[in-house]
Design a protein around this motif. Structure first.
Motif, PDB file in Angstrom:
ATOM      1  N   LYS C 540      39.448  60.806  29.660  1.00  0.00           N
ATOM      2  CA  LYS C 540      39.606  59.353  29.777  1.00  0.00           C
ATOM      3  C   LYS C 540      40.669  59.018  30.812  1.00  0.00           C
ATOM      4  CE  LYS C 540      37.293  57.029  26.387  1.00  0.00           C
ATOM      5  NZ  LYS C 540      36.176  57.971  26.413  1.00  0.00           N
ATOM      6  N   LEU C 541      41.742  59.833  30.781  1.00  0.00           N
ATOM      7  CA  LEU C 541      42.821  59.595  31.721  1.00  0.00           C
ATOM      8  C   LEU C 541      42.307  59.705  33.155  1.00  0.00           C
ATOM      9  CD1 LEU C 541      46.097  59.473  31.885  1.00  0.00           C
ATOM     10  CD2 LEU C 541      45.836  61.848  32.540  1.00  0.00           C
ATOM     11  N   TYR C 542      41.569  60.774  33.397  1.00  0.00           N
ATOM     12  CA  TYR C 542      41.068  60.959  34.760  1.00  0.00           C
ATOM     13  C   TYR C 542      40.089  59.861  35.130  1.00  0.00           C
ATOM     14  CZ  TYR C 542      43.011  65.650  34.473  1.00  0.00           C
ATOM     15  OH  TYR C 542      43.836  66.701  34.335  1.00  0.00           O
ATOM     16  N   ALA C 547      40.654  57.399  38.229  1.00  0.00           N
ATOM     17  CA  ALA C 547      39.523  56.892  39.021  1.00  0.00           C
ATOM     18  C   ALA C 547      39.388  55.387  38.848  1.00  0.00           C
ATOM     19  CB  ALA C 547      38.240  57.596  38.588  1.00  0.00           C
ATOM     20  N   GLY C 548      39.444  54.936  37.554  1.00  0.00           N
ATOM     21  CA  GLY C 548      39.293  53.512  37.293  1.00  0.00           C
ATOM     22  C   GLY C 548      40.441  52.721  37.883  1.00  0.00           C
ATOM     23  N   ALA C 553      42.696  49.063  41.677  1.00  0.00           N
ATOM     24  CA  ALA C 553      43.653  48.802  42.750  1.00  0.00           C
ATOM     25  C   ALA C 553      42.921  48.442  44.026  1.00  0.00           C
ATOM     26  CB  ALA C 553      44.525  50.034  42.973  1.00  0.00           C
ATOM     27  N   SER C 554      41.822  49.146  44.288  1.00  0.00           N
ATOM     28  CA  SER C 554      41.047  48.834  45.491  1.00  0.00           C
ATOM     29  C   SER C 554      40.465  47.434  45.397  1.00  0.00           C
ATOM     30  CB  SER C 554      39.900  49.829  45.652  1.00  0.00           C
ATOM     31  OG  SER C 554      40.368  51.112  45.514  1.00  0.00           O
ATOM     32  N   ARG C 555      39.981  47.098  44.176  1.00  0.00           N
ATOM     33  CA  ARG C 555      39.383  45.781  43.999  1.00  0.00           C
ATOM     34  C   ARG C 555      40.415  44.690  44.222  1.00  0.00           C
ATOM     35  NH1 ARG C 555      36.684  46.760  39.113  1.00  0.00           N
ATOM     36  NH2 ARG C 555      35.176  47.942  40.305  1.00  0.00           N
ATOM     37  N   TYR C 556      41.633  44.918  43.615  1.00  0.00           N
ATOM     38  CA  TYR C 556      42.670  43.899  43.776  1.00  0.00           C
ATOM     39  C   TYR C 556      43.113  43.809  45.222  1.00  0.00           C
ATOM     40  CZ  TYR C 556      43.104  42.856  38.856  1.00  0.00           C
ATOM     41  OH  TYR C 556      42.853  42.430  37.612  1.00  0.00           O
ATOM     42  N   SER C 557      43.262  44.968  45.832  1.00  0.00           N
ATOM     43  CA  SER C 557      43.711  44.922  47.224  1.00  0.00           C
ATOM     44  C   SER C 557      42.649  44.273  48.096  1.00  0.00           C
ATOM     45  CB  SER C 557      44.030  46.324  47.727  1.00  0.00           C
ATOM     46  OG  SER C 557      42.849  47.034  47.926  1.00  0.00           O
TER      47      SER C 557
END
Lengths: 102, 177, 644
Positions: C540-542, C547-548, C553-557
């Motif tokens: 889950k962590l990974y 990954a999530g 972060a990519s979505r927010y950026s």
């Protein structure tokens, strides 16, 4: 023996060349224009031979020979062109050939 | 002195014939004037010691080329030749001062040239073995390539003259149909 | 010369199947791959007999000259690599034969590809085992990664399988990245990639630098063997066909990490700090995987977790200095793990790929006796019960762990208990008890056919045989490999046998006798159950946090930086520029430049109109102009000459 001075040759050549140029400009008939051209070429030959005579060289005479040869060619081609023009347009005068008119 | 007189005679003859070339109205007279001029020039060549050139001048010019002109003149019907207007008078008059200027400039050039020119070195050599041999020797050694090129030019000119002078109305019609 | 045949036979089989697979047909390709693997086994047997006491070094040709070192392609057969080759090829041959039966349902859908990949897999593994230099090992390493990617994702129409293959590839890539840096650093330190040369120079190299190199190399092993930080791909890789899982776990893929460390053991031995790291990672993995296996319900994932756990044992053994024990366990593990997978695959085949959940099975004993016996042999061996091969190898490792540290030994014993519990939990749930599958699967279940049972029987036979003669085998094996000679440690043996029996009894009590209702127990202990099942939430962590989180972060950026700042900047720039250009166009362009151009055009036109009068077309005029031109130019020239 006293030789003919170079200046004499040059003066004769000069006068004949001028006459040839005037002939080219002033004549109306194509054949006579060509004849005037021959006169100008001969004038140049005189200058060459005269210089040769003055310097004691033979190169000028060789150039004179070449000029004679080229003059013969020019006469042949030029006269051929004149005949062709005459055949095509039935004229032989320069003032009736004015396709280059702007 | 005698040579100078002969030279003067021929020069006068050439100049007078030249004036005749540019002024005479009848083309046949013009040809005669040209012939006279050519012979006079050949005379000048002889007096200058250029026997070979003079002989060739007589042979090629005075015989071959003059006959060319006569043939052309006789081949073309000269209705226009009878017309009084054989010259562009206005242009001819304009050309006179221009040619005069040209003369002046040429004289300047000649004066500069004569002052700068050296005296002949191989004149004695020429006198010893004769003019024609010298010219021939130089022509067929030093200027052999040029000589050959000139022969080619003559050939091309001959072919060109034949092609241009050919009767070709027939072929034009063939093309258009 | 046999050595070359060993490595080339699978490659040739791969190329033939790749090129002519459609013409040979699926069954033909399977038979060809199996025959090739069988031939490889025979060749490797011949080579092993020759090489076991006198190492054979085959140099093929100079591959790449680097400065003053020439990289050669070569193969090195000593006792370690040749016995490993023998094990790998033998197990692989049986699995290849088994896969013909397993893939029968799939025939007609380009199944020859599967056999081509299997052969490639075997070839790449043999390259790892037999290469005499680190770069050759790396080539094999990558080939194994590629083949596992292709095979795990073989059911490429299932999202689960393609995701699993991606995950396996990415996790392996992290490991490979460390591995290649390890190789580069090793080359930097030793100036050579040749294993034999490296062994000769170990003493002359700086120990701390060597520690870094070995840690990097061990990073590669972690990725390939599914150890703790890079372990999540291993259970998910069960999405592939079962023979692939068996091959992956028993012979080819995950064993590569352990083998690589054992192969370079003289180097690792010189760096105690790396060995400590190996112990820690191995212990963490073996505990975590055992706990995860104890609660999972997927028939194959439980076995996958058991593999992780056993690999943890092997790494711990390597870390504590018992190289011989680790390799012996790797060998015995290869047999009984292949056996477990093959019988699990038989069960899956019997259900025609419809059931995977062990809670939905049960009572298969009387329908599938051969698979039952095979599974039980494998499970007993895995649990470490006395006459089976697993007992000898595992016991030896646990004894080594006690020697190293008491705490580690206790952990080893506890994990042994859990191992016995989960392996028999699975066995009892699948083969004993009520026939729960009747609710989920309409048809009758029958034993799989001979092409699958014969390899199972052979493997079971080998497992039992190696167990009966275990003590002598261990003695011989360790003697040949060159590890430390150890007698059987009686108290440790009794304790681990005791915990194994205890684990089996617990599984029997819960899942056969049902003294407590295990469903209620799961409900009551849901938190612990889930924690174990999710391997302490590492996956889950990974998936979610790494990954999530990256995706978030990519979505927010994208939303703020891209849309807000960059796009805003560009839009503002564009608008301002546009209005500026419009202003320029109105004022400069129309009022000034257009006017200039218009006027200049008009001027040119007027001048042309006048000057065209000069072009009379009359020859005489042209000559007159020419003469005037000559006079003028000559005059200029003379004037200048006069001035000079």
């Amino acid at each position: 023996m006293k030789t003919i001075p170079l200046e004499a040759f040059l003066v004769v050549s000069m006068i004949l060349f001028g006459l040839g140029v005037i002939g080219i400009i002033a004549r109306r008939n194509l054949v006579t224009v060509l004849m005037s051209l021959e006169l100008a070429l001969n004038a140049v030959n005189i200058a060459l031979v005269g210089a040769d005579h003055h310097l004691g060289l033979a190169e000028g005479q060789i150039f004179a020979l070449f000029i004679i040869a080229l003059a013969a060619t020019e006469a042949a081609v030029g006269l051929g062109i004149i005949i062709a023009i005459f055949r095509l347009k039935k004229v032989e005068s320069t003032d009736e050939i004015s396709e280059l008119r702007g | 002195m005698g040579k100078l007189i002969i030279f003067g005679f021929f020069s006068l003859m050439a100049i007078l014939s030249g004036i005749g070339i540019i002024t005479l109205k009848n083309p046949v007279y013009v040809v005669v004037a040209l012939l006279s001029s050519l012979i006079a020039v050949a005379g000048i060549f002889f007096t200058a010691g250029a026997e070979l050139v003079g002989a060739l001048q007589l042979l090629i010019y005075a015989v071959a080329i003059a006959i060319f002109y006569i043939i052309v003149i006789s081949a073309v019907p000269w209705q226009k030749a009878k017309k009084s207007e054989t010259h562009h008078r206005f242009e001819g008059l304009i050309s006179l001062p221009v040619v005069l200027l040209l003369y002046i400039e040429m004289i300047v050039v000649f004066l500069l040239g004569v002052k700068a020119s050296p005296k002949g070195e191989i004149a004695k050599f020429i006198e010893k073995i004769g003019n024609a041999e010298v010219v021939g020797a130089i022509l067929f050694s030093k200027y052999f390539l040029a000589f050959e090129v000139v022969s080619l030019v003559l050939l091309v000119g001959m072919i060109g003259a034949v092609l241009i002078g050919r009767k070709e109305s027939q072929t034009y019609e063939d093309d258009t149909t | 010369m046999e050595g070359l045949f060993v490595i080339l036979t699978p490659l040739i089989a791969f190329l033939i199947i790749l090129a002519f697979g459609r013409k040979i047909g699926d069954l033909g390709s399977g038979i060809l791959a199996s025959v090739a693997a069988g031939l490889t086994t025979i060749f490797s047997l011949v080579v092993t007999l020759k090489a076991i006491h006198n190492p054979i070094h085959i140099k093929l040709y100079n591959f790449l000259p680097i400065d003053n070192y020439t990289l050669q392609i070569g193969f090195y057969f000593d006792s370690l690599s040749s016995i490993m080759t023998l094990v790998v090829t033998f197990v692989a041959t049986l699995i290849f034969i088994y896969s013909i039966g397993y893939m029968k349902d799939e025939f007609g859908t380009w199944t020859f590809k599967f056999y081509a990949y299997l052969s490639l897999f075997l070839f790449a593994m043999l390259l790892i085992v037999l290469s005499d230099n680190l770069l050759g090992i790396f080539f094999g390493w990558e080939g194994v990664g590629l083949a596992s990617y292709l095979l795990i994702g073989y059911y490429h129409k299932q999202k689960k399988a393609t995701n699993a293959s991606f995950e396996a590839f990415v996790m392996n890539r992290i490991g490979d990245w460390l591995f290649i840096f390890g190789i580069i650093y090793t080359f930097y330190l030793f100036g050579t990639l040749d294993i034999v040369d490296i062994f000769a120079k170990v003493e002359s190299v700086d120990k701390y630098a060597l520690g870094i190199a070995t840690m990097l190399l061990f990073g590669g092993a972690v990725g390939k063997s599914g150890q703790f930080p890079l372990h999540t791909w291993l259970p998910n890789a069960m999405a592939g066909p079962t023979p692939v899982s068996a091959l992956l776990h028993a012979a080819t893929m995950v064993a590569a990490g352990v083998y690589m460390v054992a192969r370079l053991y003289p180097v690792f031995e010189a760096t105690p700090q790396t060995l400590k790291l190996i112990v820690v990672i191995g212990a963490v993995t073996m505990t975590m995987a055992a706990l995860a296996g104890a609660v999972h319900s997927d028939i194959k994932k439980i076995i996958a977790f058991s593999t992780m756990s056993q690999l943890g044992y092997m790494f711990v053994a390597l870390g504590v200095g018992d190289e011989g024990g680790a390799m012996f366990h790797l060998t015995t593990h290869a047999f009984f793990k292949a056996l477990l997978f093959l019988s699990a695959g038989a069960v899956i085949t019997a259900f025609h790929h419809h059931l995977y959940d062990i809670f939905k099975m049960g009572g298969l004993k009387k329908y599938m006796p051969v698979s039952y016996v095979a599974f039980m042999i494998g499970a007993l061996s895995l649990a470490g019960v006395v006459p089976f091969s697993g007992f000898w190898s595992k016991d030896r490792i646990i004894a080594s762990m006690y020697e190293w540290s008491g705490v580690l030994g206790v952990i080893g014993t506890i994990v042994a208990f859990i191992t016995a519990y989960y392996s028999f939990r699975e066995g009892f749930l699948v083969f004993h008890g009520q026939e729960r599958w009747r609710e989920h699967y309409g048809k009758e279940v029958k034993e799989v056919e001979g092409v699958m049972t014969v390899p199972m029987g052979l493997l079971g036979f080998v497992t039992v045989l190696s167990g009966i003669f275990g003590l002598w085998l261990e003695h011989w094996y360790v003697g040949v490999i060159g590890g430390e000679e150890k007698g059987i440690h009686l108290s440790v043996a009794v304790v681990s046998l005791g915990v194994a029996v205890l684990g089996i009894w617990l599984a029997y009590a819960v899942y056969v006798k049902e003294v407590i209702d295990y469903r209620k127990a799961y409900g009551a202990l849901k938190a612990i159950h889930t924690t174990f099942k999710e391997q302490f939430f590492t996956e889950k962590l990974y998936h979610n946090i790494l990954a999530g989180g990256y995706m978030q972060a990519s979505r927010y950026s994208f939303k703020f930086i891209d849309r807000g700042i960059i796009d805003g900047f560009i839009n503002a720039l564009y608008k301002n520029f546009f209005s500026f250009v419009r202003f320029l166009w109105k004022n400069l362009d129309i009022k000034i430049i257009d006017l200039i151009i218009h006027e200049s055009v008009l001027t040119a036109f007027r001048v042309g109109k006048i000057s065209r009068q000069l072009q009379t077309g009359l020859l005489n005029h042209y000559i007159l102009f020419l003469t005037i031109g000559v006079v003028v130019i000559l005059g200029i020239m003379l004037y200048i000459l006069d001035r000079l």
